[in-house]
Design an enzyme around this catalytic site. Sequence first.
Site, PDB file in Angstrom:
ATOM      1  CG  HIS A 241      -1.725  -1.317   1.291  1.00  0.00           C
ATOM      2  ND1 HIS A 241      -3.113  -1.497   0.413  1.00  0.00           N
ATOM      3  CD2 HIS A 241      -1.861  -2.167   2.296  1.00  0.00           C
ATOM      4  CE1 HIS A 241      -3.285  -2.614   0.925  1.00  0.00           C
ATOM      5  NE2 HIS A 241      -2.858  -3.085   1.870  1.00  0.00           N
TER       6      HIS A 241
HETATM    7  O1  RIB Z   1      -5.308  -0.093   4.380  1.00  0.00           O
HETATM    8  C1  RIB Z   1      -4.218  -0.121   4.108  1.00  0.00           C
HETATM    9  C2  RIB Z   1      -3.571   0.840   4.827  1.00  0.00           C
HETATM   10  O2  RIB Z   1      -3.707   0.703   6.301  1.00  0.00           O
HETATM   11  C3  RIB Z   1      -1.789   1.087   4.950  1.00  0.00           C
HETATM   12  O3  RIB Z   1      -1.664   2.296   5.196  1.00  0.00           O
HETATM   13  C4  RIB Z   1      -1.441   0.061   6.124  1.00  0.00           C
HETATM   14  O4  RIB Z   1      -0.071   0.399   6.555  1.00  0.00           O
HETATM   15  C5  RIB Z   1      -2.535   0.529   7.087  1.00  0.00           C
HETATM   16  O5  RIB Z   1      -2.197   1.926   7.797  1.00  0.00           O
END
Ligand code: RIB
Length: 312
Positions: A241
């Site tokens: 992500h």
């Molecule tokens: O949904 C993914 C996000 O939530 C990313 O930033 C992960 O690190 C969590 O913070």
Amino acid sequence: MAEKIIIDTDPGQDDALAILLALASPEIEILGITAAAGNVPLALTEKNIRKVCELAGRADIKVFAGCDKPMEGALVTAEYVHGWTGMDGATLPEPTMPLQDKHAVDFIIDTLMSEPEGTVTICTLGPLTNLGTALTKAPKIAKRIKRIVSMGGGLFEGGNITPAAEFNIYVDPKAAKIAFGCGAPVVILPLDVTHKVLTTKPRVAAFRDFGTPVGEAVAGWLEYFERFDVEKYGSEGGPLHDPNVIAYLLKPELYAGRECNVEVETASELTRGMTVADWWGVTDRPKNALFMGKVDADGFFALLTERLATLR
Ligand code: RIB
Ligand code: CA
């Protein structure tokens, strides 16, 4: 002229890779890193940031602790994904670099008021509590922000912590609503992007092949972090992500999306934290965000691998 940024983050293995990518990129000047409560509580996220900075040999980076719970409601964490440390999969020494005394919210406000208007980018990798609180405390900073680039939300990919909501927005929907509606330019890297960049075995092996402490830590983090999503989605790897936020700054051409209205649900129990993106323009609501939908996954991993390999 380097891009001046503040990274607001809740490490989190994927956050750690985003921080490392920024530290490995001379195009970026990190003015400071602010800790958010999210994946794990604040006491761990602020320590994890310092561990990552020291892994990269950057004990000079200024790290600030922020809010320890959302603007409204109780903190929701994700140890089930990230482990109890928030960065399970690799063990790093306790940090020795200092945590700054100033609160992260005040650092964000003071930096935006002292840097020339329109020159500082705020990169949010976790719940947007610190930024939402700063905008509430000092609304005048909104027009001074160059842009807000956030990992969060989802549209065609739905949610990951509920069917409707992505984790970062779900934890603090009020803060996200404030940030996305503050008037500053907003770029959103949602699940629609991050679900297309998967940590496949060859990609993880490429990090381990560095033969460096960074490569070993990154491979260990990813092998731990991906297990939850591989099982959930039945995919070849887990979605990576947060590094997409930094990759967008470095190579925006890797991404494609559209300007549209993005609102955040804050009232409904069923859809709390949902990002309602008007992708098809069926309303006359203002287009307040560039909402991304496509990514060159191979180009993303080539950039990430090339840059992290430079950290010795
Ligand atoms: O949904 C993914 C996000 O939530 C990313 O930033 C992960 O690190 C969590 O913070
Ligand atoms: Ca995060």
